[in-house]
Scaffold this motif. Structure first.
Motif, short mmCIF file in Angstrom:
data_model
loop_
_atom_site.label_atom_id
_atom_site.label_comp_id
_atom_site.label_asym_id
_atom_site.label_seq_id
_atom_site.Cartn_x
_atom_site.Cartn_y
_atom_site.Cartn_z
N PHE A 346 0.84 -1.21 0.00
CA PHE A 346 0.00 0.00 0.00
C PHE A 346 0.88 1.26 0.00
N ASP A 347 1.90 1.22 -0.85
CA ASP A 347 2.84 2.35 -0.91
C ASP A 347 2.27 3.58 -1.59
N THR A 348 1.07 3.48 -2.17
CA THR A 348 0.45 4.67 -2.75
C THR A 348 -0.29 5.51 -1.72
N ARG A 355 7.91 0.75 7.42
CA ARG A 355 6.67 -0.01 7.53
C ARG A 355 6.32 -0.67 6.20
N LEU A 356 6.57 0.03 5.11
CA LEU A 356 6.26 -0.53 3.80
C LEU A 356 7.11 -1.76 3.52
N LEU A 371 4.15 -6.27 -5.33
CA LEU A 371 3.66 -5.06 -5.99
C LEU A 371 4.29 -3.83 -5.36
N LEU A 372 4.95 -3.02 -6.21
CA LEU A 372 5.46 -1.71 -5.83
C LEU A 372 4.98 -0.71 -6.86
N HIS A 373 5.13 0.58 -6.56
CA HIS A 373 4.66 1.62 -7.47
C HIS A 373 5.75 2.64 -7.75
N GLU A 374 5.66 3.19 -8.95
CA GLU A 374 6.43 4.39 -9.27
C GLU A 374 5.54 5.61 -9.01
#
Length: 403
Positions: A346-348, A355-356, A371-374
């Motif tokens: 939930f890095d967005t 924590r991430l 799943l990671l995000h840019e």
């Protein structure tokens, strides 16, 4: 990189119920050519049916002998009678293939169960007949579920037409219930239909509307990055991946690819996979899009990636993982496999890197898709710490390698 998705192993069970829920087959035994020519190699099914069928036949024979000669005759003759009957029927009916044998026994035992329930009088084994009827009902319910799965595999315009027809039929059923039984029955049906639709749409790992992968086949960990390419994050993340010797999958947005084609090319040139993440990333609307807009979102992104990189994506991931009812006919027509994930951070919406990283990597196992995000405030820092933690947990060669 060339990772293979885990889309489930083939299940060659004979009975519909075990084809639906029986799990993967065991390794073939004996002549592989003959065993591959017909179904019937599911170990759990073999054990279960090997107990259920003789047991029900035994009860039927015991009941018949009891009626003919009483308790002592039934007790003394039931075992040899069952032995003879099983062999006579097996050879006499000439049911040589497993599927023929299964349905032949189902027919015979169902006829016996129906006779016992409706005309057999008072008997202590009636509950076995009811149990068998329940077993047969479960098989036919499984037939319906398997038919649904097959319908969900139909690609293109035909698949979309089938889904529209299902949508219309569901509403006709609710209308018929309203007319015949009133609003309570219609509302109950609406709740059931809406619940199924919500499960298939918003449950990111749901396969109700079509197949998707949440894991990869081999014993590695696959990193995936959504929402790129990003001029600030993509180059830095690519450098981090090179430093750790890890390959990843980048699910890119078509509009961003058109804006930054050089970044999309760099992803491919540096040995990473590039995937389809829709053209405009309609994260708040993807769940409710119609067939036309769904097709445009997926097809236009596919074209944008191919124009920029010369590579046509083979994987698709929906925004926020919310596939709508018309996603799979389009993806199957384009040859795309739908990919979700097994772990996310939930890095967005949260921006504490420690924590991430803990949420993403704690309990990580072989085959996980992460799943990671840019394009987030902590994208690069989070990726750096996540890669370092994965290096600590396992050698980098076991993370994604040559996917």
């Amino acid at each position: 990189m060339r990772a293979e998705l885990d889309l489930g192993k083939p299940n060659r069970a004979v009975s519909p119920l075990f084809r639906l829920v029986g799990g993967p087959d065991g390794p073939p035994e004996g002549d592989r050519t003959k065993r591959g020519a017909y179904p019937g190699s599911n170990p759990l099914e073999c054990w279960t049916l090997g107990i259920i069928f003789p047991a029900v036949v035994g009860v039927a024979v015991f009941d018949a002998l009891w009626r003919l000669g009483g308790a002592w005759v039934a007790s003394l003759l039931v075992v040899p009678a069952v032995f003879v009957l099983l062999h006579v029927l097996a050879f006499g009916l000439r049911l040589r293939k497993p599927d023929q044998a299964f349905w032949g026994w189902v027919l015979l035992l169902t006829l016996w169960a129906e006779w016992l329930v409706w005309r057999g009088g008072d008997t202590p084994v009636r509950w076995v007949a009811w149990g068998w009827i329940g077993f047969v009902i479960a098989q036919f319910m499984a037939v319906g579920a398997l038919l649904w799965k097959r319908l969900m595999l139909v690609a293109g315009s035909v698949g979309i037409a089938i889904r529209i027809a299902i949508f219309v039929v569901a509403h006709l059923i609710m209308g018929g219930l309203l007319w015949k039984f009133g609003w309570v029955a219609a509302s109950a049906a609406a709740v059931v239909f809406a619940g199924c639709w919500a499960w298939g749409t918003f449950r990111t790992s749901s396969r109700l509307f079509g197949p998707l992968a949440t894991r990869i086949k081999d014993g590695r960990i696959l990193l995936t990055f959504d929402d790129g390419p990003d001029p600030n994050d993509t180059p830095a993340i690519l450098d981090l991946l090179d430093r750790h010797g890890v390959k990843a999958v980048f699910f890119v947005i078509g509009d961003k690819v058109r804006e930054f084609p050089e970044l999309a090319r760099e992803i491919v040139e540096r040995g990473h996979e590039i995937g389809n993440h829709t053209m405009t990333h309609p994260q708040g609307r993807m769940w409710g899009l119609g067939p036309g807009r769904t097709r445009r979102e997926i097809c236009e992104c596919q074209d944008a990636v191919e124009e920029a990189t010369g590579v046509r994506p083979r994987w698709f991931r929906a925004p926020v993982g919310h596939r709508n009812f018309f996603t799979h006919p389009v993806t199957r027509e384009l040859g795309l496999d739908v990919v979700a994930w097994s772990r996310r951070s939930f890095d967005t919406i949260q921006h504490d890197p420690d924590r991430l990283v803990l949420r993403l990597t704690e309990g990580v196992t072989d085959g996980d898709i992460l799943l990671l995000h840019e394009a987030t405030p902590v994208a690069v820092d989070f990726a750096d710490r996540a890669l370092a933690e994965l290096d600590r947990l396992r050698p980098s060669s076991e993370q994604s390698g040559d996917c």
